[in-house]
Design a protein around this motif. Structure first.
Motif, PDB file in Angstrom:
ATOM      1  N   GLU A   1       0.969  -1.315  -0.038  1.00  0.00           N
ATOM      2  CA  GLU A   1      -0.014   0.048  -0.039  1.00  0.00           C
ATOM      3  C   GLU A   1       0.772   1.280   0.056  1.00  0.00           C
ATOM      4  OE1 GLU A   1      -3.821  -0.121   2.131  1.00  0.00           O
ATOM      5  OE2 GLU A   1      -3.058   1.941   2.984  1.00  0.00           O
ATOM      6  N   LEU A   2       0.583   2.190  -1.038  1.00  0.00           N
ATOM      7  CA  LEU A   2       1.332   3.617  -0.924  1.00  0.00           C
ATOM      8  C   LEU A   2       0.511   4.716  -0.809  1.00  0.00           C
ATOM      9  CD1 LEU A   2       2.949   2.575  -4.404  1.00  0.00           C
ATOM     10  CD2 LEU A   2       4.000   2.038  -2.229  1.00  0.00           C
ATOM     11  N   GLU A   3       1.020   5.526  -0.213  1.00  0.00           N
ATOM     12  CA  GLU A   3       0.458   6.894  -0.088  1.00  0.00           C
ATOM     13  C   GLU A   3       1.060   7.938  -0.791  1.00  0.00           C
ATOM     14  OE1 GLU A   3       0.776   9.548   3.614  1.00  0.00           O
ATOM     15  OE2 GLU A   3      -1.115   8.621   3.940  1.00  0.00           O
ATOM     16  N   ILE A   4       0.541   8.287  -2.007  1.00  0.00           N
ATOM     17  CA  ILE A   4       0.910   9.291  -2.956  1.00  0.00           C
ATOM     18  C   ILE A   4       0.323  10.560  -2.789  1.00  0.00           C
ATOM     19  CG2 ILE A   4       0.781   9.464  -5.477  1.00  0.00           C
ATOM     20  CD1 ILE A   4       2.380   7.106  -4.431  1.00  0.00           C
ATOM     21  N   GLU A   5       1.200  11.597  -2.905  1.00  0.00           N
ATOM     22  CA  GLU A   5       0.445  13.077  -2.844  1.00  0.00           C
ATOM     23  C   GLU A   5       0.295  13.505  -3.911  1.00  0.00           C
ATOM     24  OE1 GLU A   5       3.805  15.292  -1.371  1.00  0.00           O
ATOM     25  OE2 GLU A   5       3.006  15.119   0.577  1.00  0.00           O
ATOM     26  N   LEU A   6      -0.856  14.215  -4.235  1.00  0.00           N
ATOM     27  CA  LEU A   6      -1.395  15.008  -5.352  1.00  0.00           C
ATOM     28  C   LEU A   6      -1.432  16.423  -5.411  1.00  0.00           C
ATOM     29  CD1 LEU A   6      -4.652  12.630  -6.162  1.00  0.00           C
ATOM     30  CD2 LEU A   6      -2.139  12.521  -7.131  1.00  0.00           C
ATOM     31  N   ALA A   7      -1.090  17.133  -6.487  1.00  0.00           N
ATOM     32  CA  ALA A   7      -1.303  18.445  -6.650  1.00  0.00           C
ATOM     33  C   ALA A   7      -2.280  18.665  -7.539  1.00  0.00           C
ATOM     34  CB  ALA A   7       0.100  18.879  -7.143  1.00  0.00           C
ATOM     35  N   PRO A   8      -2.902  19.704  -7.570  1.00  0.00           N
ATOM     36  CA  PRO A   8      -4.130  20.350  -8.373  1.00  0.00           C
ATOM     37  C   PRO A   8      -3.882  20.003  -9.808  1.00  0.00           C
ATOM     38  CG  PRO A   8      -3.534  21.998  -6.839  1.00  0.00           C
ATOM     39  CD  PRO A   8      -2.479  21.243  -6.850  1.00  0.00           C
ATOM     40  N   GLY A   9      -4.865  19.498 -10.285  1.00  0.00           N
ATOM     41  CA  GLY A   9      -5.033  19.232 -12.093  1.00  0.00           C
ATOM     42  C   GLY A   9      -5.610  20.310 -12.707  1.00  0.00           C
ATOM     43  N   PRO A  10      -5.420  20.236 -13.830  1.00  0.00           N
ATOM     44  CA  PRO A  10      -6.287  21.510 -14.618  1.00  0.00           C
ATOM     45  C   PRO A  10      -7.631  21.449 -14.732  1.00  0.00           C
ATOM     46  CG  PRO A  10      -4.816  20.170 -16.157  1.00  0.00           C
ATOM     47  CD  PRO A  10      -4.535  19.557 -14.813  1.00  0.00           C
ATOM     48  N   ARG A  11      -8.320  20.084 -14.651  1.00  0.00           N
ATOM     49  CA  ARG A  11      -9.711  19.899 -15.042  1.00  0.00           C
ATOM     50  C   ARG A  11     -10.430  19.480 -13.690  1.00  0.00           C
ATOM     51  NH1 ARG A  11     -10.496  23.274 -18.982  1.00  0.00           N
ATOM     52  NH2 ARG A  11      -8.484  23.137 -20.413  1.00  0.00           N
ATOM     53  N   GLU A  12     -10.080  19.909 -12.672  1.00  0.00           N
ATOM     54  CA  GLU A  12     -10.830  19.417 -11.371  1.00  0.00           C
ATOM     55  C   GLU A  12     -12.294  19.918 -11.698  1.00  0.00           C
ATOM     56  OE1 GLU A  12      -9.582  21.377  -7.829  1.00  0.00           O
ATOM     57  OE2 GLU A  12      -7.819  20.127  -7.445  1.00  0.00           O
TER      58      GLU A  12
END
Length: 511
Positions: free
Chosen positions: A395-406
């Motif tokens: 199990e991995l914990e991955i960070e997400l930054a904003p995307g252009p089409r939220e």
């Protein structure tokens, strides 16, 4: 114009029309500051990708917004016109003409009379999307794409014309073929058709069949090692290609960049030297001369002539000895580095294999000879300089930054993205990793006009299940991107094997 974030290192400039894109791209090119790595025009946007070590993202955004304000003063074209000879004998010529209410001869005449402009590239290196004010037709793609479109095929789709630089699957309607050198990675200007360029098609009775181009082998190979078993997939990889996205060329390079850098540091190599990326294990090779090696990344038995040796350490590899990197128990990709670095054909400044575009060295096969370079820049460190441990891939914990089409998705979809446990499916390779999980529901339907993509983008197709694009992924795409994996988390995704569970969390804000 609207600015949309694309992770931590890029943003989209969204315009109203394709003409606006062409003018904006021309203005950005002539005033491009150091640190702006890529400018990728598309149907309604220009992607700006930066190196934050050279220019802050905020400074690049300020420059881009100022340039956009004056974009109407820039000429959209780049001043050059290319004539492309076409033999109009495509398999879909008659059917496409009938679909548009024309005869085949009328379709050819309108296609050759039109003044075309390269709007953007994508799909494959050198594949230009051409538009024309003289072309009023919206041509539907084939209901079932072909599994094989030959190199040089000329086609139509939507309001675009284009030509396939290499053999590939495709859904455009084929009306002819050309022998023009659409993409030559060894040329000073590899792509014949660059954004903003003007194109004129000319009908000819016949032309030779175009052939897919493969990278030429190096002139000589310095003895190093010979592959006896490549396992599932073994490729040469380095730090990747940079700055070629506007030609449709992905960055490629090692998926777990930190692991490859570590292997090189263990041997005194520069961090951008070339190594072998081994997918899932099962790799064997024999040294042709005395070498030093290190294996990092995914975790599994490493044996030298049957004797188990530790990963994350430099070891002597005597001439004639067999190295066996067995199937991995943890992680998906290991990196084999040899002191001095490995040799291979260089394409656009990199020895990396791009499996989707077919650029760079061929994947390694049994019997492949790989030479050793002389790139070592420091002594082999006397001892381990960093702790290591087995990758945790359950199990991995991955960070997400904003995307252009939220804004294409419901608020509940964003909650679902971060509160669900996702599973890496069996459809995972160097191009991307498809995830299984709940549906991410859109508030907007329909097709997104193609726009620039980056490694780490979470594209969401109509199924609602996202795919994480990786180093060999497409440069442009038509599925909305809801979020982007942070640069720091991309190496973790590289080690996610089918069945790995992933939880996403918001990236920590800095600055």
């Amino acid at each position: 114009m609207r600015v949309r974030p694309v992770g931590e290192r890029a943003f989209l400039l969204e315009t109203a029309t394709l003409d606006d894109v062409l003018a904006l791209h021309a203005g950005l090119e002539v005033s491009r500051p150091d640190g702006v790595i890529d400018l990728v025009p598309a149907a309604r946007t220009v992607l700006v990708r930066v190196d934050p070590r050279a220019i802050p993202l905020s400074a690049a955004r300020t420059w881009a917004e100022r340039t956009a304000a004056a974009a109407e003063h820039h000429a959209a074209g780049n001043g050059s016109t290319v004539e492309v000879e076409v033999a109009y004998d495509g398999d879909d010529l008659a059917d496409t003409a009938a679909l548009l209410g024309l005869t085949a001869d009328e379709l050819v005449r309108r296609h050759t009379d039109a003044a075309w402009t390269v709007a953007f590239t994508g799909f494959a290196p050198g594949f230009g999307y051409l538009v024309s004010d003289d072309w009023p037709y919206d041509v539907p793609r084939l209901a079932t794409p072909r599994t094989r479109v030959p190199a040089g095929a000329v086609g139509l789709a939507a309001g675009f014309a284009g030509a396939y630089p290499r053999e590939t699957p495709g859904g455009w309607r084929l009306i002819g073929r050309t022998a023009a050198p659409l993409f030559d990675p060894d040329a000073a200007s590899p792509a014949l058709l660059a954004p903003g360029m003007r194109v004129q098609f000319r009908a000819v009775p016949d032309i030779p069949l175009a052939a897919s181009r493969t990278a030429s082998p190096p002139g000589s190979v310095t003895r190093g090692l010979v592959v006896t078993e490549p396992g599932l997939l073994a490729t040469l990889q380095d730090a990747g290609r940079s700055g070629a996205a506007s030609m449709g060329v992905a960055g490629s390079g090692a998926l777990d960049r930190a692991a490859l850098r570590t292997a090189h540091r263990l041997l005194g190599n520069p961090e951008d030297a070339t190594g072998i990326e081994i997918t899932m294990g099962g790799f064997r090779a024999v040294a042709r001369r005395d070498l030093w090696f290190a294996v990092t990344g995914a975790w599994g038995p490493v044996r030298l002539d049957g004797r188990e040796v530790d990963p994350y350490e430099a070891h002597e590899w005597p001439s004639g000895a067999e190295l066996h990197v067995d199937w991995f128990a943890h992680g998906a990709r290991a990196y084999l580095a040899v002191r001095g670095g490995l040799e291979g054909p260089t394409v656009l400044g990199s020895r990396s294999t791009d499996v989707m575009a077919g650029l760079g060295p061929e994947p390694l096969r049994a019997g492949t000879e790989v030479g050793v370079a002389d790139a070592a820049s420091a002594p082999i460190p006397p001892s381990l300089f960093a702790p290591w441990g087995a990758p945790h891939d359950d199990e991995l914990e991955i960070e997400l930054a904003p995307g252009p089409r939220e804004d294409w998705f419901t608020p509940e979809a964003l909650t679902t993205l971060y509160e669900s446990v996702w599973t890496v499916s069996n459809h995972a390779d160097r191009v991307g990793a498809r995830l299984d999980g709940p549906e991410l529901v859109r508030v907007r339907t329909g097709e997104l006009p193609s726009e620039g993509m980056v490694a780490g983008a979470l594209q969401v197709p109509p199924s609602g299940r996202p795919t994480i694009l990786l180093a060999d992924g497409p440069v442009t795409g038509g599925y909305p991107v809801i979020a982007v994996v942070t640069d720091a988390s991309l190496d973790l995704v590289a080690q996610a094997r089918p069945g790995t569970r992933i939880r996403f969390r918001h990236a920590r804000r800095t600055g």
